[in-house]
Design a protein around this motif. Structure first.
Motif, PDB file in Angstrom:
ATOM      1  N   MET A   1      -6.356   5.212 -23.096  1.00 11.33           N
ATOM      2  CA  MET A   1      -4.921   5.101 -22.845  1.00 11.33           C
ATOM      3  C   MET A   1      -4.270   6.474 -22.913  1.00 11.33           C
ATOM      4  O   MET A   1      -4.709   7.335 -23.678  1.00 11.33           O
ATOM      5  CB  MET A   1      -4.270   4.172 -23.873  1.00 11.33           C
ATOM      6  CG  MET A   1      -4.757   2.740 -23.816  1.00 11.33           C
ATOM      7  SD  MET A   1      -3.763   1.652 -24.875  1.00 11.33           S
ATOM      8  CE  MET A   1      -4.112   2.396 -26.474  1.00 11.33           C
ATOM      9  N   ALA A   2      -3.248   6.670 -22.136  1.00 15.95           N
ATOM     10  CA  ALA A   2      -2.537   7.950 -22.110  1.00 15.95           C
ATOM     11  C   ALA A   2      -1.067   7.704 -21.838  1.00 15.95           C
ATOM     12  O   ALA A   2      -0.669   6.634 -21.364  1.00 15.95           O
ATOM     13  CB  ALA A   2      -3.131   8.878 -21.040  1.00 15.95           C
ATOM     14  N   GLY A   3      -0.258   8.705 -22.157  1.00 19.77           N
ATOM     15  CA  GLY A   3       1.172   8.626 -21.909  1.00 19.77           C
ATOM     16  C   GLY A   3       1.656   9.822 -21.106  1.00 19.77           C
ATOM     17  O   GLY A   3       0.985  10.862 -21.055  1.00 19.77           O
ATOM     18  N   ILE A   4       2.802   9.661 -20.485  1.00 24.73           N
ATOM     19  CA  ILE A   4       3.456  10.758 -19.772  1.00 24.73           C
ATOM     20  C   ILE A   4       4.842  10.950 -20.375  1.00 24.73           C
ATOM     21  O   ILE A   4       5.604   9.987 -20.533  1.00 24.73           O
ATOM     22  CB  ILE A   4       3.576  10.467 -18.265  1.00 24.73           C
ATOM     23  CG1 ILE A   4       2.187  10.339 -17.634  1.00 24.73           C
ATOM     24  CG2 ILE A   4       4.367  11.575 -17.569  1.00 24.73           C
ATOM     25  CD1 ILE A   4       2.222   9.950 -16.156  1.00 24.73           C
ATOM     26  N   TYR A   5       5.146  12.204 -20.720  1.00 29.68           N
ATOM     27  CA  TYR A   5       6.473  12.551 -21.202  1.00 29.68           C
ATOM     28  C   TYR A   5       7.162  13.410 -20.145  1.00 29.68           C
ATOM     29  O   TYR A   5       6.557  14.348 -19.596  1.00 29.68           O
ATOM     30  CB  TYR A   5       6.404  13.333 -22.522  1.00 29.68           C
ATOM     31  CG  TYR A   5       7.755  13.858 -22.954  1.00 29.68           C
ATOM     32  CD1 TYR A   5       8.685  13.014 -23.548  1.00 29.68           C
ATOM     33  CD2 TYR A   5       8.121  15.191 -22.714  1.00 29.68           C
ATOM     34  CE1 TYR A   5       9.943  13.476 -23.913  1.00 29.68           C
ATOM     35  CE2 TYR A   5       9.376  15.659 -23.074  1.00 29.68           C
ATOM     36  CZ  TYR A   5      10.280  14.796 -23.672  1.00 29.68           C
ATOM     37  OH  TYR A   5      11.531  15.254 -24.012  1.00 29.68           O
ATOM     38  N   ILE A   6       8.423  13.112 -19.855  1.00 27.10           N
ATOM     39  CA  ILE A   6       9.204  13.857 -18.864  1.00 27.10           C
ATOM     40  C   ILE A   6      10.422  14.437 -19.561  1.00 27.10           C
ATOM     41  O   ILE A   6      11.215  13.692 -20.150  1.00 27.10           O
ATOM     42  CB  ILE A   6       9.647  12.931 -17.719  1.00 27.10           C
ATOM     43  CG1 ILE A   6       8.429  12.302 -17.033  1.00 27.10           C
ATOM     44  CG2 ILE A   6      10.488  13.698 -16.705  1.00 27.10           C
ATOM     45  CD1 ILE A   6       8.776  11.139 -16.139  1.00 27.10           C
TER      46      ILE A   6
END
Length: 375
Positions: free
Chosen positions: A1-6
């Protein structure tokens, strides 16, 4: 699992306590959106093979973005990344930007969680820290978010504000509970060098709330939220059952994440990447199809230190057996030896193999964590 931060580095105005990278200069906004999409394309392989389960838009104030630019950004990200496994899509907003129509448009874009910077439900305290909204606007904004169909709402509160009392703090917490939000983050006001708040204190224009009063405010918060069935799952974070922040939990669990935008950070378990805290520099780098980040490979003791720091902040604590497995017997023995004196003082407890901060330990957690680190 991974996340994206903007990271959206635009704000209507700067709060006096804020040391995050932000600017009121919005003329570069459209160019900045396209730069983030270029960066996403360049760096898509960094999280290839991972299921992307969280997307988080922070700032700054993402809610200053016109909906057409936000639509362009989300559409472009969907072209680069497979977002079909997305479980949580959070956007940070300010109360004065919220309307039912705006939130309905967010929901249509896939946003299913809103995090709102309220800080206080006391108007004099809000004015003291240069917040643009009123307490009534914050109350109405929470209702508007729910009316628009987004039921997962988080709010931020700050204790230790100039002029704040235990009674006024209690009123703010009571209001948050009454609003039936699903998540609450609460932070003790810090005086960071370079902020207006720091300068005002140095000039005698504001006076810090005493440590004793801040501890009393923290204890009151914990008791009130516990009675309201919130779980205190991280030092500064409380959630109703099933509503922990999935994205922030990934930071504390050492899951990989990709940060896009000026001042954004990324981590893959061994390497950190930092984008410059400059919109101009960021845009210039991406305009020539060059990544903007600086890369830092973490040595084993740096990874050990970070694991100690982030895991001890959570209610799940630090599994010492994993420390032995990942870093060997010497760091493991160092950890237990250093921890023993805090266990003896009732600031840490050992539950099987897991070290967990006690209630008393939370308020001195920085000191405990520093002493458990390798360096």
């Amino acid at each position: 699992m991974a996340g994206i931060y903007i990271h959206i580095p635009y704000c209507h105005s700067k709060c006096i306590y804020c040391d995050f990278y932000s600017t009121p200069q919005v003329a570069t906004m459209e160019q900045y959106m396209h730069s983030m999409l270029a960066e996403a394309q360049l760096r898509r392989e960094e999280i290839s093979g991972e299921y992307i389960t969280t997307l988080y838009m922070g700032g700054g104030t993402p809610s200053v973005l016109p909906i057409n630019l936000l639509t362009t950004l989300i559409s472009g990200l969907s072209d680069v990344f497979d977002l079909s496994d997305l479980q949580e899509f959070t956007i940070e907003v300010n109360p004065d930007d919220v309307s039912v129509d705006y939130v309905e448009q967010l929901r249509r874009l896939g946003v299913n969680r809103v995090s709102m910077g309220v800080q206080s439900f006391n108007d004099s305290e809000l004015r003291a820290i240069n917040r643009r909204h009123s307490a009534l606007q914050a109350i109405n904004a929470v209702q508007a978010i729910k009316d628009a169909g987004i039921t997962n709402v988080s709010i931020d509160l700050i204790y230790g504000l100039p002029g704040q009392t235990l009674d006024s703090w209690q009123s703010s917490v009571e209001q948050a509970i009454t609003l039936n939000v699903q998540h609450l983050s609460a932070y003790c006001l810090s005086y960071e060098r370079g902020t207006r708040l720091w300068v005002m204190r140095e000039q005698g224009k504001v006076q810090e709330v005493s440590d004793e009063d801040c501890i009393a405010m923290h204890d009151l918060l914990v008791d009130m939220l516990k009675n309201a069935d919130f779980e205190h799952y991280e030092i500064s974070n409380f959630a109703r059952p099933g509503y922990r922040s999935r994205h922030n939990s990934s930071y504390w669990n050492f899951s990989p994440y990709l940060g896009l935008g000026a001042a954004a950070h990324s981590f893959d378990g061994a390497t950190r990447r930092y984008n410059p805290s400059s919109i101009k520099e960021y845009i210039n780098k991406l305009s020539i199809n060059t990544p903007a980040f600086i890369e830092e490979h973490l040595e084993w003791w740096e990874r050990y230190d970070e694991e100690v720091m982030v895991r001890l902040r959570t209610c799940d604590g630090l599994d010492t057996s994993l420390i032995a497995k990942r870093y060997g017997n010497t760091p493991y023995n160092h950890l237990l030896n250093q921890a023993q004196r805090f266990i003896d003082k009732g600031l840490l407890r050992l539950n099987g193999d897991t070290l967990i901060l006690t209630h008393s330990g939370v308020m001195v957690s920085d000191n405990i964590i520093r002493n458990l680190m390798w360096d």
